[in-house]
Design an enzyme around this catalytic site. Structure first.
Site, PDB file in Angstrom:
ATOM      1  N   GLU A 111       0.722  -1.240   0.245  1.00  0.00           N
ATOM      2  CA  GLU A 111      -0.151  -0.348   0.059  1.00  0.00           C
ATOM      3  C   GLU A 111       0.730   1.303   0.334  1.00  0.00           C
ATOM      4  O   GLU A 111       0.488   2.094  -0.615  1.00  0.00           O
ATOM      5  CB  GLU A 111      -1.165  -0.410   1.309  1.00  0.00           C
ATOM      6  CG  GLU A 111      -2.271  -0.960   1.029  1.00  0.00           C
ATOM      7  CD  GLU A 111      -1.812  -2.333   1.427  1.00  0.00           C
ATOM      8  OE1 GLU A 111      -0.259  -2.708   1.754  1.00  0.00           O
ATOM      9  OE2 GLU A 111      -2.586  -2.865   0.753  1.00  0.00           O
ATOM     10  N   HIS A 151     -11.178  -4.986   9.962  1.00  0.00           N
ATOM     11  CA  HIS A 151     -10.812  -5.105   8.879  1.00  0.00           C
ATOM     12  C   HIS A 151     -12.638  -4.743   9.124  1.00  0.00           C
ATOM     13  O   HIS A 151     -13.222  -4.630   8.199  1.00  0.00           O
ATOM     14  CB  HIS A 151     -11.242  -6.689   7.985  1.00  0.00           C
ATOM     15  CG  HIS A 151     -10.042  -7.300   7.470  1.00  0.00           C
ATOM     16  ND1 HIS A 151      -9.499  -7.795   8.782  1.00  0.00           N
ATOM     17  CD2 HIS A 151      -8.810  -7.718   6.831  1.00  0.00           C
ATOM     18  CE1 HIS A 151      -8.360  -8.307   8.459  1.00  0.00           C
ATOM     19  NE2 HIS A 151      -8.204  -8.069   6.965  1.00  0.00           N
TER      20      HIS A 151
END
Length: 335
Positions: free
Chosen positions: A60, A129
């Site tokens: 990322e 998450h």
């Protein structure tokens, strides 16, 4: 007017902007060959090719930095995170570089880019998450932060974000992707950044919310009609910049406010809104501002515990009753 899913509205926004402007490109994990982890980018690589829809490794910080470099030399990249939780790996790149590129280069370079992806709970994806990240990003100068609750707003707001010359954090709730709604067809739908929407007018209490929390808020407002309580529901849509004028006008009318977020309460969006209302609208208040927020715990996996951690209709109704019935009582620290 076509009825389409929230995910299809996002895809339409990206497709239309990529057709309109060949500087717009999409970068992220599985956005090309796999058509996106949640099928948001389905068909875009086939239409625009691998040079404009770029699959990346699970890195990322690296692909966020690559997108920043592309933006600084004239492209308008869209970065898709598989979940905003993974963006934390790129937090240094976003906070120290994306947000500050224009300032630290004395405006020689800008960062016209959109960082988007899903967040939020309710899908049993556990603690790492399911977090809501809006407070972490809206704290930093240089970033715009927006979040759409309806398919039409998702399309119009994403198109505005892509055309914006600033880096825009575009937060999508995972639980909205399958939601259907009417969305105007064609390339002209634009929802301006910085403008809230009154989704339901009312007279007695102002209810401020955004993203998926809009729906339990509307359900609570409808249920409260039975108690002859008229609730005005405002969908903020844009968290930074914030449409403070619309908020304060509503509070001046109703004299009471309830803030509903899935975000945690300490130093969160609800605290920000309460502080602004106290600072700028104190004389209009007849009761303390109520805050209904996500429980201050890591999101549980078990379905029953997960549901307890996310604000529901009953919690919102109780907060509205509190602000109307007991104006002198202090708001609770936590829901």
């Amino acid at each position: 007017m076509p009825v389409i899913q929230y995910r299809e509205a996002l895809r339409a926004a990206m497709r239309e902007e990529m057709e309109r402007d060949d500087r717009v490109c999409l970068i992220g994990e599985e956005v090309g060959g796999y058509n996106g982890a949640y099928r948001i980018s389905e068909g875009l690589m086939d239409q625009f090719g691998r040079m404009r829809v770029l699959d990346t490794p699970i890195a990322e910080e690296g692909f966020t930095g690559m997108a920043l470099g592309a933006a600084m030399v004239g492209l308008r990249p869209i970065v898709e995170y598989m979940t905003w939780n993974f963006s934390l790996v790129a937090y240094d790149m976003i906070i120290n570089h994306v947000a500050k590129a224009r300032y630290m280069s004395n405006a020689q370079f800008g960062a016209p880019m959109v960082l988007r992806g899903p967040q939020g709970g309710g899908q049993q994806l556990t603690a790492q998450h399911s977090q809501c990240v809006e407070s972490w990003y809206m704290h930093c100068p240089g970033l715009y932060v927006v979040s759409a609750a309806t398919p039409a707003d998702a399309k119009g707001l994403l198109k505005s974000a892509i055309r914006n010359d600033n880096p825009v954090i575009f937060l999508e709730h995972l639980g909205l992707y399958n939601m259907k709604g009417e969305v105007p067809d064609g390339p002209d739908l634009l929802v301006p950044i910085g403008v809230a929407d009154i989704k339901r007018p009312g007279q007695d209490v102002t209810l401020l919310t955004y993203s998926k929390m809009l729906y339990p808020a509307l359900e609570a407002a409808k249920a409260l009609e039975a108690d002859e309580i008229s609730v005005e529901v405002i969908d903020l849509r844009s968290l930074r910049p914030l449409d403070l004028d619309t908020i304060l006008k509503s509070v001046a009318k109703t004299h009471r406010a309830v803030v509903v977020t899935e975000d945690w309460q300490p130093s969160g969006m609800a605290r920000e809104l309460s502080g602004l209302i106290y600072q700028h609208g104190f004389d209009d208040l007849d009761a303390p501002v109520e805050e209904v927020c996500g429980a201050p715990v890591p999101m549980p996996y078990a379905r029953n515990l997960e549901q307890l951690a996310i604000p529901d209709v009953e919690a919102i109704k109780s907060a509205v009753h509190r602000t109307l019935a007991r104006p002198g009582e202090l708001a609770p620290l936590y829901r």
